[in-house]
Design a protein around this motif. Sequence first.
Motif, PDB file in Angstrom:
ATOM      1  N   UNK A  44      30.638  34.167  55.794  1.00 25.72           N
ATOM      2  CA  UNK A  44      32.050  34.305  56.147  1.00 25.72           C
ATOM      3  C   UNK A  44      32.528  35.729  55.865  1.00 25.72           C
ATOM      4  N   UNK A  45      32.099  36.296  54.726  1.00 28.99           N
ATOM      5  CA  UNK A  45      32.489  37.668  54.394  1.00 28.99           C
ATOM      6  C   UNK A  45      31.929  38.666  55.401  1.00 28.99           C
ATOM      7  N   UNK A  61      54.395  46.610  55.600  1.00 31.29           N
ATOM      8  CA  UNK A  61      53.021  46.907  56.010  1.00 31.29           C
ATOM      9  C   UNK A  61      52.021  46.974  54.851  1.00 31.29           C
ATOM     10  N   UNK A  62      52.352  47.530  53.679  1.00 31.53           N
ATOM     11  CA  UNK A  62      51.352  47.600  52.598  1.00 31.53           C
ATOM     12  C   UNK A  62      50.869  46.241  52.101  1.00 31.53           C
ATOM     13  N   UNK A  63      51.614  45.181  52.382  1.00 31.17           N
ATOM     14  CA  UNK A  63      51.202  43.855  51.911  1.00 31.17           C
ATOM     15  C   UNK A  63      50.113  43.239  52.792  1.00 31.17           C
ATOM     16  N   UNK A  64      49.886  43.798  53.987  1.00 36.10           N
ATOM     17  CA  UNK A  64      48.896  43.260  54.931  1.00 36.10           C
ATOM     18  C   UNK A  64      47.601  44.032  54.772  1.00 36.10           C
ATOM     19  N   UNK A  65      46.539  43.346  54.379  1.00 36.88           N
ATOM     20  CA  UNK A  65      45.246  44.005  54.145  1.00 36.88           C
ATOM     21  C   UNK A  65      44.276  43.832  55.309  1.00 36.88           C
ATOM     22  N   UNK A 113      45.518  51.462  45.447  1.00 39.81           N
ATOM     23  CA  UNK A 113      45.093  51.464  44.051  1.00 39.81           C
ATOM     24  C   UNK A 113      45.263  50.083  43.433  1.00 39.81           C
ATOM     25  N   UNK A 114      46.258  49.330  43.914  1.00 37.94           N
ATOM     26  CA  UNK A 114      46.507  47.978  43.417  1.00 37.94           C
ATOM     27  C   UNK A 114      45.942  46.988  44.441  1.00 37.94           C
ATOM     28  N   UNK A 115      44.674  46.649  44.286  1.00 44.72           N
ATOM     29  CA  UNK A 115      43.983  45.844  45.291  1.00 44.72           C
ATOM     30  C   UNK A 115      44.470  44.408  45.328  1.00 44.72           C
ATOM     31  N   UNK A 116      44.709  43.810  44.161  1.00 50.55           N
ATOM     32  CA  UNK A 116      45.035  42.385  44.115  1.00 50.55           C
ATOM     33  C   UNK A 116      46.491  42.133  44.495  1.00 50.55           C
ATOM     34  N   UNK A 117      47.407  42.897  43.938  1.00 52.09           N
ATOM     35  CA  UNK A 117      48.822  42.719  44.255  1.00 52.09           C
ATOM     36  C   UNK A 117      49.564  44.028  44.058  1.00 52.09           C
ATOM     37  N   UNK A 118      50.662  44.188  44.790  1.00 49.32           N
ATOM     38  CA  UNK A 118      51.490  45.387  44.670  1.00 49.32           C
ATOM     39  C   UNK A 118      52.476  45.180  43.522  1.00 49.32           C
ATOM     40  N   UNK A 119      52.600  46.153  42.631  1.00 46.54           N
ATOM     41  CA  UNK A 119      53.531  45.999  41.503  1.00 46.54           C
ATOM     42  C   UNK A 119      54.977  45.852  41.970  1.00 46.54           C
ATOM     43  N   UNK A 135      37.209  38.571  57.513  1.00 48.41           N
ATOM     44  CA  UNK A 135      36.919  38.325  56.099  1.00 48.41           C
ATOM     45  C   UNK A 135      37.932  37.326  55.553  1.00 48.41           C
ATOM     46  N   UNK A 136      37.475  36.160  55.092  1.00 50.03           N
ATOM     47  CA  UNK A 136      38.414  35.205  54.499  1.00 50.03           C
ATOM     48  C   UNK A 136      39.078  35.765  53.240  1.00 50.03           C
ATOM     49  N   UNK A 137      38.377  36.659  52.540  1.00 46.56           N
ATOM     50  CA  UNK A 137      38.957  37.248  51.340  1.00 46.56           C
ATOM     51  C   UNK A 137      40.152  38.133  51.693  1.00 46.56           C
ATOM     52  N   UNK A 138      40.015  38.945  52.759  1.00 52.28           N
ATOM     53  CA  UNK A 138      41.138  39.779  53.198  1.00 52.28           C
ATOM     54  C   UNK A 138      42.300  38.914  53.669  1.00 52.28           C
ATOM     55  N   UNK A 139      41.992  37.789  54.280  1.00 50.95           N
ATOM     56  CA  UNK A 139      43.034  36.867  54.743  1.00 50.95           C
ATOM     57  C   UNK A 139      43.770  36.253  53.559  1.00 50.95           C
ATOM     58  N   UNK A 140      43.027  35.825  52.536  1.00 45.52           N
ATOM     59  CA  UNK A 140      43.651  35.249  51.340  1.00 45.52           C
ATOM     60  C   UNK A 140      44.481  36.294  50.602  1.00 45.52           C
ATOM     61  N   UNK A 141      43.956  37.523  50.515  1.00 44.01           N
ATOM     62  CA  UNK A 141      44.705  38.578  49.838  1.00 44.01           C
ATOM     63  C   UNK A 141      46.031  38.852  50.536  1.00 44.01           C
ATOM     64  N   UNK A 142      45.995  38.882  51.857  1.00 40.48           N
ATOM     65  CA  UNK A 142      47.223  39.124  52.622  1.00 40.48           C
ATOM     66  C   UNK A 142      48.233  38.012  52.383  1.00 40.48           C
TER      67      UNK A 142
END
Length: 765
Positions: free
Chosen positions: A214-215, A301-305, A443-449, A313-320
């Motif tokens: 899937x990745x 826009x920065x929230x969409x990966x 720089x903040x891959x998981x979430x935006x501060x 990539x399901x990971x990019x979809x989940x992150x978004x």
Amino acid sequence: MKSNLNTIAVIRSCKFTFALLILAFFQACSIVKYIPEDELLYTGATVEIKTDSIVESESELKAELESTIRPVPNSKVLGMYPGLYYYYKNQKEKPGFINRWLYKKIGEEPVYQSSIETFEVEDILVNRLENHGFFYSSASSEVVENEADKKSEIQYQVQIKQPYKMKTYQVDSLPEPIFSEIKNSVTNTEFKPGIRFDLDFLKTERLRIDADLKKAGYYNFNSEFLIFEADTTRYKNKTFDLYLRLKSAVPQEAIKPYKIGNINIYPDYDIKKDSLKQKSTRYNEKNYIQDEIFFKIKHLDPFVTLNEGELYSPEASRNTARRLSTIGTYKFVNIQYEERDSTLTDSSRILDANIYLSPLNQRSLRAELQAVTKSNNFAGPALEFSYNNRNIFRGGEILSLSTNLGYELQMGGGSTISNTALGIKSEMIFPRVIFPIKINDDFFEYSIPKTKTSLGVDYLKRTELYALLSGTAEFGYSWNANRYTTHNINPISINYNNLIETSDEFQEILDENTYLEQSFEQQFIAGLNYSFTYNEMVNASKKNQLYANITFDIAGNGLSLFDSKNDSGTQTFFGLEYAQYVKADIDFRYHFNFNNDKKIATRLFAGYGIPYGNSEYMPYIKQYYSGGPNSVRAFRIRSLGPGTYVSDEETDDDYYIDQTGNIRLEANVEYRFPLFSYFKGAIFADAGNVWNSKEIDDVPGGKFSSDFINELGIGVGVGLRVDVQGFVIRFDFATPIHDPALEEGKRYDFQYEETTFNFAIGYPF
């Protein structure tokens, strides 16, 4: 004093009545007389393993075999069968309203020995053993009857043969490019030569390979398309070769990788709107579809990966999806992929991504009337109003305004004290970093501060004593580094307290108590604080859960660069004396989860604050306290310590002043278990105290010493919790068994008459 004695008498009476009810409940739950003459109540089964070879992880295998045994016997609470009891009571011609209600809530039909088909269970045990590689095993059973108690249990015995073990593991030839991807994934397998055949391991391996594919963009692949084959013909010592293949007739679209095509984002999605007629704006290789600017594109826009041209990539979809959900503006985030029709003959296919964002109501107003009861005997009504405006500047900003008005009354010690409190607070949250220097969002891959600012003013009037005015202001950032880790930093944290009014009586107390006087002096606190939190409690499926919170709080350093001195030689900032201190504490928790919703929860807390420069003592609002519903529950809130200090409520005019210190140590352990329905029980022990780092004349015995272990307040108790989908109402009864305020030699004593009742919302830790 008479009022106090009456209160104690009522509490003791309630405890005695509660104990009688518990006793009556368990006496009533005897069910032997209700079991029919020709039946025996089935109480469970055990499994004995016999083998001709060494079995790895035998205890785990035994536990798994026992978990497969069916049916499950009737549930017990402290050796009793309340569910079964109310089943029998409900069979009467006129069971009564209470019995019918309890039967609906906790009733269980009896499980009799006559209903057990042992041969079916034996087949299940053998099947489970074969799934773990123990082929040609056998199972037998024996029923053990207890005619006197009308109960029986079953003892199963399994004879295990030597298991089959793997010699080699390889991938059969497959078409490209999926062959290279699977082969690359297999290089990271946990399958090693000599591993026992295990069906669960094979299923896990398929899921792992599917996740890797899937990745790599294989959007339509499914783990069910993979099949394992074991070849035992080459060996005679129960060894096999393992081959991984694709099943026949796997569709072509499943073995081709997909790339992301168009990315269409709907910032103000409404199912009633016709999205085809809405205006589309192209920005950073994405299409933003909205008639009016609901959410500024440069901030969204920065929230969409997701990116055009990249492999799915399901990971990019989940992150978004996760990042968009944390903004606080949207109720639903829905990402749908649409396969593009294509006649291309190359090795990749195209997916268009549609991101539908459904907003929450922009404005909300709430009024709440509360009945407040506190463990320091204060009680009274409180009224709170709050207003929220989401997405106020079209960039996901959230404005919160709140005000509260409360009145509290405390009676005890022959006096009555009332509090009137009024508070106003405003908070603005920006879902991005506001900083003079631009910080790359990558720089903040998981979430935006998030940037948080707040202002608050509180007024407290303690009748016939004093009036306190305080103001707070904060500016800082909060972000999640991953699922478990959170950072909070406030580079600007300001707190101003002013004792604007004192009565003659209270002023006399301050004049006689230097320590108390300095605690209530006008104080200006400005500094920074940082908090690190690691929390595995968010994953309820983990057996071992850790939680750690580390906090640093520093005040006064920055102000010392711009200060001046007043006539008394004290450093000031704009004419205000400011506090200087360093404070650090850690809150560590560990939960061990058993089966059946049982757990052991532990906590260890340690904190130390060091005043310096302008401050001889820690500011009052920054000091530690011990005792209360979330601390050492056998002692009233803020009544424990410091050290061996004794506050005589009958002779001290200022007994109502909280007992605090600049050092705190605390340890807690609690065993939690289900009772029935939404009710849960607990048995716990708490220990802790606070101390001062130096001797204070007004607080004798409060200094920390090497003998601090013998100065811990210790209590034990039991509790009842009503847990409805995570909302917990908690009742705890705790009794002190070691009171440091007593004379040495008399501190260890089970003081049942001093049992404290605690009422709270939520678990203590």
